[in-house]
Design an enzyme around this catalytic site. Sequence first.
Site, mmCIF file in Angstrom:
data_model
loop_
_atom_site.group_PDB
_atom_site.id
_atom_site.type_symbol
_atom_site.label_atom_id
_atom_site.label_comp_id
_atom_site.label_asym_id
_atom_site.label_seq_id
_atom_site.Cartn_x
_atom_site.Cartn_y
_atom_site.Cartn_z
ATOM 1 N N CYS A 168 0.807 -1.222 0.000
ATOM 2 C CA CYS A 168 0.000 0.000 0.000
ATOM 3 C C CYS A 168 0.839 1.272 0.000
ATOM 4 O O CYS A 168 0.303 2.368 -0.166
ATOM 5 C CB CYS A 168 -0.942 -0.010 1.198
ATOM 6 S SG CYS A 168 -2.007 -1.471 1.214
ATOM 7 N N GLU A 319 -0.617 4.923 14.369
ATOM 8 C CA GLU A 319 -0.320 6.142 13.621
ATOM 9 C C GLU A 319 -0.587 7.381 14.474
ATOM 10 O O GLU A 319 0.182 8.356 14.436
ATOM 11 C CB GLU A 319 -1.137 6.199 12.341
ATOM 12 C CG GLU A 319 -0.714 7.322 11.406
ATOM 13 C CD GLU A 319 -1.334 7.242 10.030
ATOM 14 O OE1 GLU A 319 -0.900 8.010 9.138
ATOM 15 O OE2 GLU A 319 -2.261 6.421 9.816
ATOM 16 N N LYS A 340 -9.511 7.870 3.375
ATOM 17 C CA LYS A 340 -9.949 6.501 3.103
ATOM 18 C C LYS A 340 -11.350 6.260 3.651
ATOM 19 O O LYS A 340 -12.020 5.313 3.226
ATOM 20 C CB LYS A 340 -8.967 5.497 3.706
ATOM 21 C CG LYS A 340 -7.628 5.392 2.994
ATOM 22 C CD LYS A 340 -6.773 4.284 3.607
ATOM 23 C CE LYS A 340 -5.419 4.164 2.909
ATOM 24 N NZ LYS A 340 -4.522 5.285 3.231
ATOM 25 N N HIS A 345 -9.769 2.025 0.622
ATOM 26 C CA HIS A 345 -8.322 1.847 0.551
ATOM 27 C C HIS A 345 -7.941 1.379 -0.847
ATOM 28 O O HIS A 345 -8.230 0.251 -1.242
ATOM 29 C CB HIS A 345 -7.877 0.827 1.592
ATOM 30 C CG HIS A 345 -6.400 0.747 1.778
ATOM 31 N ND1 HIS A 345 -5.502 1.421 0.975
ATOM 32 C CD2 HIS A 345 -5.637 0.072 2.686
ATOM 33 C CE1 HIS A 345 -4.270 1.157 1.374
ATOM 34 N NE2 HIS A 345 -4.336 0.351 2.411
#
Length: 421
Positions: A168, A319, A340, A345
């Site tokens: 990704c 994150e 997203k 995604h």
Amino acid sequence: MELKRVVVTGMGALTPLGNTVEESWENLKAGKSGAGPITHFDASQFKTHFACEVKGFNPEDYGIDRKESRKMDIYTQYAIAATKMAIEDSGMNLDTVDKNEIGVVLGVGIGGIKTFEDEAGNYAVNGPLVGPKFNPFFIPKMIADIASGYISIEYGFRGPNYTTTSACASSSNAIADAFNLIRLGKANAIVTGGAEAAIWPVGLGGFNAMKALSTRNDEPEKASRPFSASRDGFVMGEGAGILILEELEHAKARGAKIYAEIVGAGMSADAYHITATHPEGLGARLVMQRALKDAGMKPEDIDYINVHGTSTPVGDVSEAKAIKEVFGDAAYKLNISSTKSMTGHLLGAAGAVEAMISVLAVQNDIVPPTINHADDDLDPEIDYNLNFTFNKAQQRTVRAAISNTFGFGGHNASVIFKKYQ
């Protein structure tokens, strides 16, 4: 040597929110979800019945001949369509530029999974009866690098040409590479970004098997809910985002419009797990620190972070922790959002589309929201004093923005865009 400055002069996109940059951006600002029941195939037997699909795509609308389109996987068609839009948007005169100095660097996480599924399925059914009969275009349709090759051939670009694959993080890595090639003087301009089209039985079934996807089938448009306690996995998306990166003096010489300047890029690895992010956000912390250092910027110089924010239980927490570690007190002055929540995604194309969104936020001083959050849906591991831009876009000065993308295998990439001056 003195590094050259690099700017964004063109963009093109196919996303679950629109088949142009403008349409996608308007729907992002409005907080619209691109999720809905899967139409590419009958998904009723799968655990997840929905995704964020590109809608109403016809390759012929983008100059792709019907006969030629049969030789291309859908991800390649998406890449070519977005490239056509980006080049037109850039205003570049292809009759006068030096095509030897223009490259193509794309990011693709999976590539031609539909092509692989079709050919392998056909062999499994018919092979024992008639022997191995494969389409002669099977391999060139399937391989992940072919989209960059097609674009090079279509436009005659003979500069650096390759594809990055880091799950990704793929298209963010591609943008970082393109940025570095230009500032080192290896090209005047590079077509960069990424494409992905994995919403097919093998892709959906594979992600379902590892319990990565949301199964909120009764309300797909509300399924992606980053940083909310009830998040239960990501929503698959597809599409393409293409940016034209150009050396500043080259852009100025042809009178190009400039969206923003790209000023830094960072890369790191979690070195932790094949699919899970580091629980304390170690790799995420490192990649943002490296991007800031590369840009010669301080944490307080950033106004917006387009986070990876996939709506997974572990990833969102790690994150958020990393942002607090890197930005300290400045973290509470940032706008943070996971787009997203609207696009789903896009896997290998996520970094490209989110880079485009970051550029538009810088250009327009608008931060798109993180949708689907309820005030009582709070995760005790997340600090809600951070501004996650929940549910509604916010207008503010965006001097600079970071776009984060992280991939299976522990790959992390961050790029920084700022207002061009």
